[in-house]
Scaffold this motif. Structure first.
Motif, PDB file in Angstrom:
ATOM      1  N   LEU A 698       0.819  -1.222   0.000  1.00  0.00           N
ATOM      2  CA  LEU A 698       0.000   0.000   0.000  1.00  0.00           C
ATOM      3  C   LEU A 698       0.847   1.264   0.000  1.00  0.00           C
ATOM      4  CD1 LEU A 698      -2.702  -1.058   2.642  1.00  0.00           C
ATOM      5  CD2 LEU A 698      -2.938  -1.009   0.147  1.00  0.00           C
ATOM      6  N   GLY A 699       2.182   1.094  -0.007  1.00  0.00           N
ATOM      7  CA  GLY A 699       3.066   2.259   0.026  1.00  0.00           C
ATOM      8  C   GLY A 699       3.249   2.850   1.404  1.00  0.00           C
ATOM      9  N   VAL A 700       2.936   2.100   2.453  1.00  0.00           N
ATOM     10  CA  VAL A 700       3.093   2.585   3.834  1.00  0.00           C
ATOM     11  C   VAL A 700       4.449   2.143   4.351  1.00  0.00           C
ATOM     12  CG1 VAL A 700       2.220   2.455   6.187  1.00  0.00           C
ATOM     13  CG2 VAL A 700       0.615   2.527   4.249  1.00  0.00           C
ATOM     14  N   ARG A 701       5.246   3.115   4.801  1.00  0.00           N
ATOM     15  CA  ARG A 701       6.555   2.790   5.352  1.00  0.00           C
ATOM     16  C   ARG A 701       6.394   2.148   6.723  1.00  0.00           C
ATOM     17  NH1 ARG A 701       7.067   8.062   4.360  1.00  0.00           N
ATOM     18  NH2 ARG A 701       7.436   8.456   6.578  1.00  0.00           N
ATOM     19  N   THR A 702       7.198   1.120   6.966  1.00  0.00           N
ATOM     20  CA  THR A 702       7.210   0.461   8.267  1.00  0.00           C
ATOM     21  C   THR A 702       8.650   0.289   8.725  1.00  0.00           C
ATOM     22  OG1 THR A 702       7.235  -1.756   7.302  1.00  0.00           O
ATOM     23  CG2 THR A 702       5.074  -0.798   7.804  1.00  0.00           C
ATOM     24  N   LYS A 703       8.801   0.102  10.022  1.00  0.00           N
ATOM     25  CA  LYS A 703      10.133  -0.132  10.576  1.00  0.00           C
ATOM     26  C   LYS A 703       9.987  -1.025  11.795  1.00  0.00           C
ATOM     27  CE  LYS A 703      14.134   2.154  12.663  1.00  0.00           C
ATOM     28  NZ  LYS A 703      14.702   3.460  13.131  1.00  0.00           N
ATOM     29  N   GLU A 704      10.764  -2.106  11.799  1.00  0.00           N
ATOM     30  CA  GLU A 704      10.724  -3.040  12.914  1.00  0.00           C
ATOM     31  C   GLU A 704      11.453  -2.430  14.116  1.00  0.00           C
ATOM     32  OE1 GLU A 704      11.929  -7.679  13.977  1.00  0.00           O
ATOM     33  OE2 GLU A 704      12.149  -6.883  11.934  1.00  0.00           O
ATOM     34  N   LEU A 705      10.842  -2.536  15.264  1.00  0.00           N
ATOM     35  CA  LEU A 705      11.463  -2.031  16.484  1.00  0.00           C
ATOM     36  C   LEU A 705      12.271  -3.142  17.151  1.00  0.00           C
ATOM     37  CD1 LEU A 705       8.549   0.060  18.055  1.00  0.00           C
ATOM     38  CD2 LEU A 705      10.455   0.855  16.646  1.00  0.00           C
ATOM     39  N   ALA A 706      13.316  -2.733  17.857  1.00  0.00           N
ATOM     40  CA  ALA A 706      14.171  -3.711  18.535  1.00  0.00           C
ATOM     41  C   ALA A 706      13.521  -4.101  19.856  1.00  0.00           C
ATOM     42  CB  ALA A 706      15.557  -3.114  18.764  1.00  0.00           C
ATOM     43  N   SER A 707      12.391  -4.777  19.752  1.00  0.00           N
ATOM     44  CA  SER A 707      11.673  -5.192  20.960  1.00  0.00           C
ATOM     45  C   SER A 707      11.383  -6.688  20.876  1.00  0.00           C
ATOM     46  CB  SER A 707      10.347  -4.435  21.091  1.00  0.00           C
ATOM     47  OG  SER A 707       9.578  -4.977  22.135  1.00  0.00           O
ATOM     48  N   PRO A 708      11.767  -7.459  21.889  1.00  0.00           N
ATOM     49  CA  PRO A 708      11.481  -8.900  21.849  1.00  0.00           C
ATOM     50  C   PRO A 708      10.082  -9.235  22.362  1.00  0.00           C
ATOM     51  CG  PRO A 708      12.794  -8.366  23.777  1.00  0.00           C
ATOM     52  CD  PRO A 708      12.588  -7.086  23.047  1.00  0.00           C
ATOM     53  N   TYR A 709       9.295  -8.230  22.675  1.00  0.00           N
ATOM     54  CA  TYR A 709       7.968  -8.462  23.244  1.00  0.00           C
ATOM     55  C   TYR A 709       6.928  -7.632  22.501  1.00  0.00           C
ATOM     56  CZ  TYR A 709      10.933 -10.190  27.001  1.00  0.00           C
ATOM     57  OH  TYR A 709      11.889 -10.865  27.710  1.00  0.00           O
ATOM     58  N   ALA A 710       5.704  -8.113  22.529  1.00  0.00           N
ATOM     59  CA  ALA A 710       4.579  -7.409  21.900  1.00  0.00           C
ATOM     60  C   ALA A 710       3.881  -6.586  22.974  1.00  0.00           C
ATOM     61  CB  ALA A 710       3.623  -8.402  21.241  1.00  0.00           C
ATOM     62  N   PHE A 711       4.528  -5.479  23.360  1.00  0.00           N
ATOM     63  CA  PHE A 711       3.949  -4.633  24.414  1.00  0.00           C
ATOM     64  C   PHE A 711       2.599  -4.077  23.964  1.00  0.00           C
ATOM     65  CE2 PHE A 711       8.542  -4.276  25.462  1.00  0.00           C
ATOM     66  CZ  PHE A 711       8.479  -4.723  26.782  1.00  0.00           C
ATOM     67  N   HIS A 712       1.731  -3.876  24.959  1.00  0.00           N
ATOM     68  CA  HIS A 712       0.412  -3.264  24.751  1.00  0.00           C
ATOM     69  C   HIS A 712      -0.419  -4.049  23.723  1.00  0.00           C
ATOM     70  CE1 HIS A 712       1.765   0.019  27.263  1.00  0.00           C
ATOM     71  NE2 HIS A 712       2.886   0.064  26.552  1.00  0.00           N
ATOM     72  N   SER A 713      -0.373  -5.363  23.916  1.00  0.00           N
ATOM     73  CA  SER A 713      -1.186  -6.256  23.073  1.00  0.00           C
ATOM     74  C   SER A 713      -1.711  -7.371  23.981  1.00  0.00           C
ATOM     75  CB  SER A 713      -0.327  -6.837  21.955  1.00  0.00           C
ATOM     76  OG  SER A 713       0.507  -7.880  22.455  1.00  0.00           O
ATOM     77  N   PRO A 714      -2.615  -8.204  23.455  1.00  0.00           N
ATOM     78  CA  PRO A 714      -3.104  -9.315  24.278  1.00  0.00           C
ATOM     79  C   PRO A 714      -2.011 -10.252  24.763  1.00  0.00           C
ATOM     80  CG  PRO A 714      -4.558  -8.945  22.418  1.00  0.00           C
ATOM     81  CD  PRO A 714      -3.379  -8.059  22.196  1.00  0.00           C
ATOM     82  N   LEU A 715      -0.846 -10.262  24.084  1.00  0.00           N
ATOM     83  CA  LEU A 715       0.245 -11.115  24.538  1.00  0.00           C
ATOM     84  C   LEU A 715       0.788 -10.681  25.900  1.00  0.00           C
ATOM     85  CD1 LEU A 715       2.263 -11.678  21.202  1.00  0.00           C
ATOM     86  CD2 LEU A 715       0.554 -13.169  22.284  1.00  0.00           C
TER      87      LEU A 715
END
Length: 977
Positions: A698-715
């Motif tokens: 879709l042309g949306v820029r993304t960037k992976e964060l250096a986080s080993p956890y899915a903060f602020h999610s059901p996980l």
């Protein structure tokens, strides 16, 4: 008698404008004697008086605007009063005190002043008598002017004991300090030779020197030469001065005053009384005359006076002693400053003890053999004498015509050892401050500080900065710059002077004046801002930050079994240390916030992003440090126990764009809504990879964060469950908290266990929370609290700052104490009055001398009754319609405003262009109650339609010229209706 410290000095004597110039004059063996200035009187009309003496240059200069004195009042003031006001300001600065900070304190003022020439010159013509001249000619006002303009509420008195007046004033000030009447005292004297009258008296008595020069104890001595002079010292009890770390010039060990009584003539000196006052002073000082190294004698240079004084000095000091007692008199350099003579000798002696050199006494080469000095155990100081190590005692004598005698015993200051720091921080950053009453005055004083500092050897600047913070911060136009050494500081000051040079047309830039206090909000950064050795540079340079990080480290160690401080300073990598990174970030946030609040930066609101909310809650008073440390440690342990497989990535899009992609991956959620096109996604690693691929399409820029956890999610459900079960003793917030859990400012919701549980697994509504904070609080400054900038960059991208300035006291790996100092400097320039000492290490909290305030020399008020002082008519004047004046603000005729402006210019003596609509009556124009009554009468005369208006009715409108005009216009309209 208890010991009194001399902590500040200012003076102006003939040929010596300022303390350093005075010392240079003395050590250079020069005299300030010259011809009578043409302004004083025509010497041809008074040949018997002589044509020379000691005269201050520019005795007519007075910065009346600085002291909020109207031109009419300044012209009516005795020049004694005009000279004392700037002298008092500079003396207090020299003492390391910001004069404005003494307002409302019981500081005492004791001024010696002799005679009343101004009153005789101004009040004898009854047709010219005015209230301003009445106050301006009062001798008592010499002290009271200082107390009034500085708002000092301690003892305030003028002392007239003729030539001993100023030393008697010092004696009274010391006694007032010892009695507990005041804790700080200004003491000294002033003298301006306004007419030849007293010189004629000296001549008729055979006491006038033929060449206008005093020649103390010389074979050529033939009488008195009169001189001007003004000098003040700042006195404190020695124990108080030592406790505050003040610079001490000398210590007043004891003093005494007595009277001749009925002796050999009303104006003749008396040897026996002089002996008694000397002995009394030494008894009070607990010292023996044999211990005295030198005496600054009265030494007028009259045949009788010198003979009697030497007989008394020899009788007291000529006890069997190995070396004769040295004597001299500053009157050889200056002439006889009469009411200021005692303080001239007192200051000379204090400076001699401070520099440990006694300057030569002029005219000592041709010693008067009839004084028999050698027989009496005395010697003249014929060349500069270096004082030996150890405590040195000296005496100062001043004898008044009429028989009031004074003697003071001074000692060299105790040598306080300078602390040697265990850790060298010579290059620590400080904030150098300069303030002034106008933009042009700020430029003038920046240049003066640059010139003075450039003359010093290059070295560390922190102690100088700290001294400037104590002394140079009390006025409305402010400048502040950070510096580590004097070379860097001088360059910055010179650049500032150039930037403030008057523009073409002669108008200076009008900046630098803070019209209000800054409104500050703290934004606490969350996880992801960490890096090895974060804030280690600040820890090394800032004692306050060290103290607070150590405090947080101690609170956390009990729960995590490790030291976050040691991990930070050791530069350890945070990856793989999930149980330590969150406590470390909390410690950094807590320590930065406490450092800033300790510096006087009180936030109006706080906001925390994710983990940052814990430190925000502590700052808001919701959690105590120990409870927050326990919760953060628990959160870290629970997070570290999560199974692998979670991740986060940023997407440059809003939730509306992301909705379709997220619908296909229900395990991925928006973990943080940072801006309209700034979303953080959180979920399983494989699902996030698919989302990233879809967004790329879709042309949306993304960037992976250096986080080993899915903060602020059901996980994060296991973490939330653990937090929900933890007891949280929370208190109501003491300041607004913009909650990133709710996206608004908290109302009555408690930040309890349920709050922190939901906060762990629900999205971070940063953009909404910041918007609410900006809308509700309207901050002028947003300060990010964390190891490097993140939130301020996010907010800037989102355009949600509301015009607030962004600051960061620890901006990344290169951060040191410089950025903390720059943060405080920026807030100071905008109106904050910081608690400066928190910025400096103890070894930098030492007094350093700075150039004194440079007052404007543009305003001159002649020292004779000025023709410009038109007599006041204290009856209501007849109605006199004034000429129509075009309003300077609108360009339209405004007859009411014009009438007010004309009345103000008449009462105050201002040029009409100075009286603008915004001019405030008290602060800018210096109006007092008498002037307000005169203003009322003149306004009513110019505006007959106003009728009779009482001062009480006018009072609420007396904020400014414009507000008074609006009030009067309303009165006219009401009465016309």
């Amino acid at each position: 008698m208890g010991d009194i410290a001399v902590v500040g000095i200012d003076c102006t004597f003939p040929g010596a404008a300022g303390v350093q110039a005075y010392w240079d004059l003395l050590t250079g063996g020069r005299a300030g004697i010259g011809p009578v200035p043409a302004q004083r009187w025509e010497t041809r009309d008074h040949p018997a008086v002589g044509d020379s003496g000691g005269f201050i240059d520019d005795a007519d200069v007075f910065d009346s605007d600085f002291f909020s004195v109207t031109p009419r009042e300044a012209a009516a003031m005795d020049p004694h009063q005009r000279l004392l006001l700037p002298c008092a300001w500079r003396a207090l600065e020299d003492a390391g005190l910001a004069p404005g900070q003494l307002a409302g304190t019981g500081t005492g003022v004791f001024v010696g002043v002799m005679g009343g020439e101004w009153g005789r010159l101004t009040m004898s013509d009854l047709a010219r008598v005015t209230p301003l001249l009445g106050a301006g000619s009062s001798a008592g006002m010499t002290a009271n002017r200082i107390s009034y303009h500085f708002d000092l509420t301690g003892p305030s008195l003028a002392v007239d004991t003729a030539c001993s007046s100023s030393l008697v004033a010092v004696h009274l000030a010391a006694n007032s300090l010892l009695a507990g009447e005041c804790d700080t005292a200004l003491a000294g004297g002033v003298n301006v030779v306004l007419s030849p009258s007293l010189g004629l008296v000296y001549g008729q008595l055979g006491l006038a020197a033929s060449d206008g020069r005093c020649k103390p104890f010389s074979a050529d001595a033939d009488g008195i030469g009169r001189s001007d002079g003004v000098g003040l010292v700042v006195l404190r009890r020695l124990e108080d001065a030592l406790a505050d770390g003040s610079r001490i010039y000398a210590v007043l060990r004891g003093s005494a005053v007595n009277q001749d009584g009925r002796s050999n003539g009303m104006i003749a000196p008396n040897r026996w009384s002089q002996e008694r006052v000397l002995n009394a002073a030494y008894r009070r000082a607990g010292a023996s005359p044999a211990e005295v190294a030198f005496v600054e004698a009265h030494g007028t240079g009259t045949v009788l006076g010198d003979a009697i004084e030497c007989a008394a000095l020899g009788s007291v000091h000529g006890v069997p002693r190995e070396t004769p007692c040295a004597i001299g008199s500053v009157k050889g350099n200056l002439g006889h400053a009469e009411g200021a003579a005692g303080i001239a000798g007192f200051i000379k002696t204090a400076l001699s003890l401070h520099h440990r050199i006694v300057p030569a006494s002029l005219f000592a080469e041709r010693e008067n053999s009839r004084l028999r000095l050698g027989e009496r155990g005395l010697r003249l100081i014929k060349s500069a004498t270096r004082l030996p190590r150890g405590e040195i005692l000296a005496g100062v004598s001043s004898f008044g015509m009429g028989g009031t005698n004074a003697h003071a015993v001074l000692a060299s200051a105790p040598r306080a050892p300078r602390a040697v720091p265990a850790r060298a921080r010579a290059g620590a950053a400080g904030v150098f401050t300069v303030s002034a009453d106008t933009s042009e005055a700020l430029r003038r004083n920046l240049a003066a500080q640059a010139d003075a500092l450039a003359a010093r050897p290059r070295g560390a600047a922190a102690a100088l900065c700290r001294s400037s913070n104590r002394v140079k911060t009390g006025l409305p136009h402010r400048f502040a710059v950070t510096a580590r050494d004097t070379g860097e500081l001088v360059d910055a000051l010179r650049r500032a002077v150039e930037l403030r040079n008057p523009a073409p047309g002669g108008v200076s830039p009008a900046g630098d004046r803070p019209w209000g206090r800054p409104v500050v909000a703290f934004l606490f950064t969350g996880q992801g801002s960490e890096f090895p050795a974060m804030t280690a540079g600040l820890y090394r340079e800032s004692p306050a930050y060290r103290r607070h990080l150590d405090e947080a480290d101690e609170a956390l160690a009990a729960h995590i079994g490790a030291s976050v401080r040691d991990a930070i300073l050791g530069g350890e990598e945070w990856s793989g240390r999930a149980g330590l990174v969150q406590p470390a970030l909390f410690a950094v946030g807590y320590a930065l916030a406490r450092t800033l609040t300790g510096l006087g930066v009180a936030p109006a609101a706080v906001l925390g992003h994710s983990l940052g909310e814990y430190a925000a809650a502590v700052t808001a008073g919701v959690l105590g440090l120990d409870d927050a440390a326990r919760l953060v440690a628990l959160r870290a342990r629970l997070t570290a126990a999560l199974p692998p497989g979670g991740a986060m990535l940023t997407a440059a899009a809003g939730t509306d764009v992301l909705a379709a992609v997220l619908a296909a991956e229900p395990e991925v959620v928006a973990g943080a809504l940072n801006g309209p096109a700034d979303t953080v996604l959180s979920g399983p690693t494989d699902a996030l990879a698919r989302v990233a691929e879809g967004l790329a399409g879709l042309g949306v820029r993304t960037k992976e964060l250096a986080s080993p956890y899915a903060f602020h999610s059901p996980l994060m459900a296991p973490v939330a469950a653990g937090l929900r079960a933890a007891p949280v003793p929370c208190a109501p917030a003491v300041l607004p908290v913009a909650s990133t859990r709710y996206g608004r400012v908290l109302r009555d919701e408690p930040m309890d266990a349920g709050y922190w549980a939901g906060q762990a697994e629900e999205p971070v509504l940063f953009d909404a929370a910041l918007g609410a904070l900006v809308r509700d609080i309207a901050p002028t400054h947003l300060i990010e609290i964390g190891p490097q900038p993140q939130l301020t960059r996010i907010a800037a991208r989102a355009g949600s700052l509301g015009g607030a300035e962004l600051l960061h006291p620890a901006p990344g790996p290169q951060g040191t104490g410089q950025e903390l100092a720059e943060t405080v400097a920026a807030l100071y320039r905008c109106g904050l009055d910081p608690s400066w000492d928190e910025l400096y290490a103890p070894e930098h909290q030492l007094p350093e001398p700075l150039a004194p305030y440079v007052f404007s020399s543009a305003q001159r008020y002649w020292d004779r009754p000025p023709a410009a002082v038109v007599p006041e008519v204290e009856r209501r004047p007849e109605a006199v319609p004034g000429p129509a004046v075009v309003s300077r603000e609108t360009g339209d005729d405004d007859p009411v405003l014009d009438a007010v402006v004309e009345a103000v210019t008449e009462v105050g003596g201002y040029p009409m262009e100075r009286v603008v609509r915004e001019a405030r009556f008290h602060e800018d124009l210096g109006f007092d109650s008498v002037m307000i009554m005169q203003l009322k009468n003149r306004v009513e005369a110019r505006l007959p339609r106003v009728g009779e208006v009482s001062v009480q009715q006018m009072l609420p409108a007396l904020r400014s010229v414009g507000s008074l005009a609006e009030f009067l216009d309303g009165v006219i309209m009401a009465r016309s209706a």
